[in-house]
Design a protein around this motif. Structure first.
Motif, mmCIF file in Angstrom:
data_model
loop_
_atom_site.group_PDB
_atom_site.id
_atom_site.type_symbol
_atom_site.label_atom_id
_atom_site.label_comp_id
_atom_site.label_asym_id
_atom_site.label_seq_id
_atom_site.Cartn_x
_atom_site.Cartn_y
_atom_site.Cartn_z
ATOM 1 N N LEU A 101 0.869 -1.173 0.000
ATOM 2 C CA LEU A 101 0.000 0.000 0.000
ATOM 3 C C LEU A 101 0.908 1.227 0.000
ATOM 4 O O LEU A 101 1.801 1.347 0.840
ATOM 5 N N LEU A 102 0.693 2.123 -0.972
ATOM 6 C CA LEU A 102 1.598 3.258 -1.153
ATOM 7 C C LEU A 102 0.990 4.550 -0.622
ATOM 8 O O LEU A 102 -0.224 4.746 -0.675
ATOM 9 N N ASP A 103 1.874 5.442 -0.144
ATOM 10 C CA ASP A 103 1.412 6.759 0.292
ATOM 11 C C ASP A 103 1.380 7.715 -0.899
ATOM 12 O O ASP A 103 1.623 7.308 -2.040
ATOM 13 N N GLU A 104 1.111 8.995 -0.633
ATOM 14 C CA GLU A 104 0.966 9.959 -1.721
ATOM 15 C C GLU A 104 2.255 10.189 -2.503
ATOM 16 O O GLU A 104 2.226 10.612 -3.648
ATOM 17 N N SER A 105 3.409 9.853 -1.914
ATOM 18 C CA SER A 105 4.675 10.025 -2.630
ATOM 19 C C SER A 105 5.116 8.731 -3.332
ATOM 20 O O SER A 105 6.169 8.699 -3.955
ATOM 21 N N GLY A 106 4.332 7.666 -3.211
ATOM 22 C CA GLY A 106 4.655 6.405 -3.872
ATOM 23 C C GLY A 106 5.497 5.464 -3.043
ATOM 24 O O GLY A 106 5.944 4.426 -3.537
ATOM 25 N N LYS A 107 5.713 5.792 -1.771
ATOM 26 C CA LYS A 107 6.499 4.922 -0.890
ATOM 27 C C LYS A 107 5.569 3.951 -0.168
ATOM 28 O O LYS A 107 4.469 4.323 0.240
ATOM 29 N N PRO A 108 6.012 2.688 0.039
ATOM 30 C CA PRO A 108 5.168 1.723 0.755
ATOM 31 C C PRO A 108 4.985 2.126 2.215
ATOM 32 O O PRO A 108 5.931 2.524 2.883
ATOM 33 N N THR A 109 3.743 2.042 2.697
ATOM 34 C CA THR A 109 3.465 2.310 4.106
ATOM 35 C C THR A 109 3.059 1.038 4.840
ATOM 36 O O THR A 109 3.285 0.913 6.021
ATOM 37 N N MET A 110 2.460 0.121 4.108
ATOM 38 C CA MET A 110 2.045 -1.151 4.682
ATOM 39 C C MET A 110 2.353 -2.229 3.651
ATOM 40 O O MET A 110 2.078 -2.051 2.461
ATOM 41 N N VAL A 111 2.929 -3.347 4.099
ATOM 42 C CA VAL A 111 3.341 -4.406 3.181
ATOM 43 C C VAL A 111 2.801 -5.743 3.689
ATOM 44 O O VAL A 111 3.054 -6.131 4.825
ATOM 45 N N TRP A 112 2.039 -6.427 2.818
ATOM 46 C CA TRP A 112 1.551 -7.776 3.102
ATOM 47 C C TRP A 112 2.398 -8.746 2.285
ATOM 48 O O TRP A 112 2.554 -8.563 1.074
ATOM 49 N N THR A 113 2.928 -9.789 2.924
ATOM 50 C CA THR A 113 3.749 -10.779 2.232
ATOM 51 C C THR A 113 3.087 -12.143 2.350
ATOM 52 O O THR A 113 2.807 -12.613 3.456
ATOM 53 N N LEU A 114 2.836 -12.760 1.206
ATOM 54 C CA LEU A 114 2.257 -14.102 1.141
ATOM 55 C C LEU A 114 3.392 -15.080 0.863
ATOM 56 O O LEU A 114 4.093 -14.942 -0.133
ATOM 57 N N THR A 115 3.572 -16.069 1.729
ATOM 58 C CA THR A 115 4.646 -17.037 1.530
ATOM 59 C C THR A 115 4.119 -18.298 0.856
ATOM 60 O O THR A 115 2.986 -18.717 1.095
ATOM 61 N N ASN A 116 4.968 -18.871 0.017
ATOM 62 C CA ASN A 116 4.653 -20.114 -0.717
ATOM 63 C C ASN A 116 3.328 -20.007 -1.462
ATOM 64 O O ASN A 116 2.490 -20.901 -1.403
ATOM 65 N N ALA A 117 3.145 -18.939 -2.186
ATOM 66 C CA ALA A 117 1.896 -18.695 -2.911
ATOM 67 C C ALA A 117 1.910 -19.409 -4.261
ATOM 68 O O ALA A 117 2.951 -19.537 -4.891
ATOM 69 N N TRP A 118 0.717 -19.870 -4.677
ATOM 70 C CA TRP A 118 0.559 -20.512 -5.986
ATOM 71 C C TRP A 118 -0.882 -20.359 -6.446
ATOM 72 O O TRP A 118 -1.782 -20.236 -5.630
ATOM 73 N N PRO A 119 -1.098 -20.309 -7.758
ATOM 74 C CA PRO A 119 -2.448 -20.055 -8.273
ATOM 75 C C PRO A 119 -3.338 -21.296 -8.175
ATOM 76 O O PRO A 119 -2.923 -22.392 -8.522
ATOM 77 N N THR A 120 -4.558 -21.105 -7.687
ATOM 78 C CA THR A 120 -5.506 -22.211 -7.600
ATOM 79 C C THR A 120 -6.620 -22.099 -8.635
ATOM 80 O O THR A 120 -7.239 -23.088 -8.985
ATOM 81 N N LYS A 121 -6.854 -20.879 -9.109
ATOM 82 C CA LYS A 121 -7.968 -20.675 -10.032
ATOM 83 C C LYS A 121 -7.715 -19.424 -10.862
ATOM 84 O O LYS A 121 -7.237 -18.420 -10.349
ATOM 85 N N ILE A 122 -8.047 -19.520 -12.139
ATOM 86 C CA ILE A 122 -7.997 -18.357 -13.024
ATOM 87 C C ILE A 122 -9.351 -18.238 -13.701
ATOM 88 O O ILE A 122 -9.906 -19.229 -14.165
ATOM 89 N N THR A 123 -9.865 -17.033 -13.745
ATOM 90 C CA THR A 123 -11.122 -16.777 -14.440
ATOM 91 C C THR A 123 -10.857 -15.737 -15.518
ATOM 92 O O THR A 123 -10.406 -14.625 -15.217
ATOM 93 N N GLY A 124 -11.128 -16.107 -16.756
ATOM 94 C CA GLY A 124 -10.971 -15.170 -17.856
ATOM 95 C C GLY A 124 -12.121 -14.181 -17.879
ATOM 96 O O GLY A 124 -13.128 -14.330 -17.185
ATOM 97 N N THR A 125 -11.979 -13.186 -18.682
ATOM 98 C CA THR A 125 -12.989 -12.133 -18.772
ATOM 99 C C THR A 125 -14.263 -12.649 -19.438
ATOM 100 O O THR A 125 -14.227 -13.629 -20.177
ATOM 101 N N ASP A 126 -15.356 -11.992 -19.147
ATOM 102 C CA ASP A 126 -16.569 -12.261 -19.903
ATOM 103 C C ASP A 126 -16.515 -11.390 -21.156
ATOM 104 O O ASP A 126 -15.866 -10.348 -21.170
ATOM 105 N N LEU A 127 -17.148 -11.838 -22.198
ATOM 106 C CA LEU A 127 -17.122 -11.120 -23.475
ATOM 107 C C LEU A 127 -18.543 -10.713 -23.845
ATOM 108 O O LEU A 127 -19.460 -11.529 -23.780
#
Length: 151
Positions: A101-127
């Motif tokens: 999450l960035l502040d008004e100057s573009g610097k991170p103020t809050m950082v969430w880190t997900l460990t050992n992440a991998w994709p379980t589902k992908i949904t394409g766009t509707d047309l």
């Protein structure tokens, strides 16, 4: 004065953020990130010689919800699908995913880190032939830990 808080300290707006996918991609522009949550399961226990007619509750195993990310589809960018296609039986390319999450100057103020992440589902766009919205892909990511840091 109306609209001001004490000492002019305001909550952070949530519209300016970046996402890094470890070695796959850095500073990905997403439209939306949701599901940053952690929960501790409850263990109920009662000893047989307890004078209380109720159980005590203790913290159990931590459980993390899947994180959902949405972004616009760009020409010749298949990074969602490339990562998803690396899933094979018991061999998953896991990544560290960092959401800032960035502040008004573009610097991170809050950082969430997900460990050992991998994709379980992908949904394409509707047309839609009569639509005028941007094409959006959605990816759902499972992970084994969530840490939060303030910069």
């Amino acid at each position: 004065m109306a609209g001001e808080t004490e000492n002019n300290v305001w909550p952070m707006p949530k519209f300016r953020f970046t996402v890094d996918w470890g070695t796959i991609a850095q500073n990905i522009a997403f439209q939306e990130v949701s599901g940053l949550e952690a929960e501790t399961q409850i263990i109920e226990y009662r000893a047989s010689n307890s004078a209380q007619f109720s159980t005590i509750k203790m913290p159990g195993i931590a459980k993390y919800g899947n994180v959902t990310m949405k972004r616009g589809i760009f020409v010749k960018d298949n990074s969602f699908w490339n990562w998803y296609n690396q899933i094979k039986m018991n061999t998953i390319k896991r990544q560290t995913v960092t959401i800032k999450l960035l502040d008004e100057s573009g610097k991170p103020t809050m950082v969430w880190t997900l460990t050992n992440a991998w994709p379980t589902k992908i949904t394409g766009t509707d047309l839609k032939s009569d639509g005028n919205e941007v094409a959006v892909d959605t990816i759902e990511i499972a992970h084994e830990g969530l840490t939060i840091a303030n910069s």
